[in-house]
Design an enzyme around this catalytic site. Structure first.
Site, PDB file in Angstrom:
ATOM      1  N   TRP A 133       0.953 -14.518   8.957  1.00 47.68           N
ATOM      2  CA  TRP A 133       0.064 -13.368   8.751  1.00 47.68           C
ATOM      3  C   TRP A 133      -0.990 -13.289   9.830  1.00 47.68           C
ATOM      4  CZ3 TRP A 133       2.427  -9.815   6.452  1.00 47.68           C
ATOM      5  CH2 TRP A 133       3.362 -10.113   5.470  1.00 47.68           C
TER       6      TRP A 133
ATOM      7  N   LYS B 253      -1.166  -8.902  -5.176  1.00 47.01           N
ATOM      8  CA  LYS B 253      -0.966 -10.296  -5.611  1.00 47.01           C
ATOM      9  C   LYS B 253      -1.953 -10.620  -6.733  1.00 47.01           C
ATOM     10  CE  LYS B 253       0.323 -10.819  -0.911  1.00 47.01           C
ATOM     11  NZ  LYS B 253       1.769 -10.900  -0.958  1.00 47.01           N
TER      12      LYS B 253
ATOM     13  N   ASP C   3      -8.830 -12.017   6.044  1.00 48.58           N
ATOM     14  CA  ASP C   3      -7.695 -11.449   5.315  1.00 48.58           C
ATOM     15  C   ASP C   3      -7.525 -12.294   4.053  1.00 48.58           C
ATOM     16  OD1 ASP C   3      -5.279 -10.714   4.245  1.00 48.58           O
ATOM     17  OD2 ASP C   3      -4.082 -11.149   6.041  1.00 48.58           O
TER      18      ASP C   3
HETATM   19  N1  PMP Z   1      -1.810 -10.749   4.796  1.00 52.32           N
HETATM   20  C1  PMP Z   1      -1.341 -11.653   3.916  1.00 52.32           C
HETATM   21  C2  PMP Z   1      -2.020 -12.980   3.829  1.00 52.32           C
HETATM   22  C3  PMP Z   1      -0.245 -11.330   3.106  1.00 52.32           C
HETATM   23  O1  PMP Z   1       0.228 -12.227   2.249  1.00 52.32           O
HETATM   24  C4  PMP Z   1       0.350 -10.062   3.225  1.00 52.32           C
HETATM   25  C5  PMP Z   1       1.509  -9.630   2.357  1.00 52.32           C
HETATM   26  N2  PMP Z   1       2.287 -10.573   1.833  1.00 52.32           N
HETATM   27  C6  PMP Z   1      -0.163  -9.170   4.164  1.00 52.32           C
HETATM   28  C7  PMP Z   1      -1.253  -9.539   4.915  1.00 52.32           C
HETATM   29  C8  PMP Z   1       0.449  -7.816   4.346  1.00 52.32           C
HETATM   30  O2  PMP Z   1       0.118  -7.049   3.263  1.00 52.32           O
HETATM   31  P1  PMP Z   1       0.701  -5.589   3.006  1.00 52.32           P
HETATM   32  O3  PMP Z   1       2.112  -5.776   2.575  1.00 52.32           O
HETATM   33  O4  PMP Z   1      -0.204  -5.077   1.921  1.00 52.32           O
HETATM   34  O5  PMP Z   1       0.589  -4.830   4.259  1.00 52.32           O
END
Ligand code: PMP
Length: 356
Positions: free
Chosen positions: A102, A194, A170
Site C-alpha cells: 500500500w 474494513k 493511511d
Molecule cells: N490502503 C490500505 C492500507 C488498504 O488496505 C487499501 C485497501 N485494501 C487501500 C489503501 C486501498 O483502498 P481502496 O480500495 O478504498 O482504494
C-alpha cells in the site's frame, strides 16, 4: 437468514450484525418518511442529521479538536494516494515510509506531483517489519506512513517524530481499532470498508491549516478546499455508505468506545498469534510489528495451505486466503469480528495440525 460464518475477509469485511439489521430496515423505511434511506435527498433535513451525526461521532471517538475537517469522500483510499500529493505537495518534496504494497502505491502517485524521498523502507526483509530509523528531509511538505499494511500484516505502534513536518497516515485497515493520540496526525484517510462501514465512502480527516495552504490549481472534485468548504456536500455524496458508517460509530460508542474495541482486538490477535508454533504455523511478520488486524502466516507447504483454507471454509471460517500477491494465509480480525471466532479458529488450527 442463514447462519453467519466467521468472516475473516480483508475488506469489504465483516460488519456488526446489529448494524446490518438497522441498515436493512432503513433501506425500506427511514424516519417514518414513507421512503427508504436510498430514496431521500442528500440536501434533506433527514440526511443532514445523518452526516452531521457521523461527523460528530468521528470527532468524539478519535478525540479530535476543532482544528480538523472531517470529510466523507469517494474514490477509495486509492484516490487519496493521488489527492494528497496533488493538493499538498505543490511541486516540492515529501517523505514516504515504504512498508509494503500500500505504501508503494501511495509513493507511485506522489511521484507524479513532486519529489519523493523514501525516508525508510523494510524492503530488505520483504516488508516484514516497521522501520525505526528514518532519513527525514527538513524541507519535506509532509511525511506519509501506512499505519497498517493489510497485505503484509505489519502495523505501526510507535509513530515517528516528524517535528513541524505534518504526518499523513493511511489508516484504511486500522482506523477506529485502538486508542492513539490522533491529534498528532495532520491528516488521516481511510477507505471505510474494513473497520468503518461499507465500500463507497472514504474518510478524510485533515487539519484546517493544511487545507488552507493546499494548491489552488486542482480540479474541483479532487480539491480538499471544495469538500471542506461544502462540508462533503459539493455534489451527491455516498449517502447510504455514510449512513452505515454512522451506524458503525453508534455501535463503537455502545460498546464503550475505542478502549473496549482495542481490548477485544488485543484478545483476538493474541489468541491467534499464540497458536503459532514457528514450525507448522509460521507468522510472516516480525513479532514486534505484528498487525492486530491482519494476521499473516504460512504452513509448511502451499498444498497444506490450500487444504487448510478449504477445510476451514467447510467448518465455517471464511476468507483466510492470503493476498494473491504474497500467498499464504491471512486472518483479518477487524473490529466487528467476534473474540469467539478467533478462539474457535485456534481450536480448528490445533485439530488441523494434529491430523496433518
Ligand atoms: N490502503 C490500505 C492500507 C488498504 O488496505 C487499501 C485497501 N485494501 C487501500 C489503501 C486501498 O483502498 P481502496 O480500495 O478504498 O482504494
Amino acid at each position: 437468514m442463514s447462519k453467519r460464518v466467521f468472516n475473516f475477509n480483508p475488506g469489504p469485511a465483516i460488519l456488526p450484525e446489529d448494524v446490518l439489521q438497522k441498515a436493512a430496515q432503513a433501506v425500506v423505511e427511514f424516519n417514518n418518511l414513507g421512503m427508504g434511506i436510498l430514496e431521500i435527498s442528500h440536501r434533506s433535513k433527514d440526511f443532514e442529521a445523518v452526516i452531521t451525526d457521523a461527523e460528530a461521532k468521528v470527532r468524539k471517538i478519535l478525540g479530535l479538536p476543532d482544528t480538523y475537517h472531517v470529510l466523507f469522500l469517494q474514490g477509495g483510499a486509492s484516490m487519496q494516494f493521488g489527492m494528497v500529493p496533488m493538493n499538498l505537495l505543490k511541486g516540492g518534496k515529501a517523505d514516504y515510509v515504504h512498508t509494503g504494497e500500500w505504501a508503494k502505491k501511495a509513493i507511485k502517485e506522489a511521484k507524479l506531483f513532486g519529489t519523493v524521498n523514501v525516508a525508510a523502507t523494510s524492503e530488505d526483509k520483504n516488508f516484514n517489519y516497521i522501520p525505526d530509523k528514518f532519513n527525514f528531509s527538513a524541507d519535506a511538505q509532509y511525511v506519509h506512513v501506512t499505519s497498517n499494511e493489510t497485505i503484509g500484516g505489519i502495523q505501526w505502534t510507535q509513530f515517528p517524530q516528524t517535528g513541524n513536518v505534518p504526518m499523513i497516515v493511511d489508516m484504511s485497515s486500522d482506523i477506529f481499532s485502538r486508542r492513539l493520540d490522533y491529534g498528532r496526525f495532520a491528516m488521516i484517510y481511510a477507505g471505510a470498508q474494513k473497520n468503518a462501514g461499507p465500500a463507497g465512502v472514504t474518510l478524510v480527516i485533515i487539519r484546517k491549516d493544511l487545507v488552507e495552504a493546499a494548491a489552488d490549481n486542482v480540479t474541483t472534485m479532487l480539491s480538499y478546499k471544495t469538500h471542506a468548504k461544502e462540508k462533503s456536500l459539493y455534489n451527491t455524496p455516498p449517502c447510504f455508505s455514510i449512513y452505515v458508517v454512522k451506524l458503525v460509530l453508534d455501535w463503537i460508542e455502545a460498546r464503550g468506545g475505542l478502549a473496549a474495541v482495542e481490548a477485544a482486538n488485543e484478545k483476538k490477535a493474541k489468541a491467534i498469534y499464540d497458536a503459532f508454533d514457528g514450525d507448522f504455523y509460521r507468522g510472516t511478520a516480525n513479532p514486534k510489528d505484528r498487525s492486530k488486524m491482519n494476521i499473516t502466516f504460512r504452513l509448511p507447504s502451499e498444498a497444506l495451505e490450500e487444504q487448510f483454507i478449504a477445510e476451514a471454509k467447510k467448518a465455517g471460517f471464511v476468507g483466510l486466503k492470503g493476498h494473491r500477491s504474497v500467498g499464504g494465509c491471512r486472518a483479518s480480525v477487524y473490529n466487528a469480528f467476534p473474540v469467539e471466532g478467533a478462539e474457535k479458529l485456534v481450536g480448528f488450527m490445533k485439530e488441523f495440525r494434529k491430523k496433518s
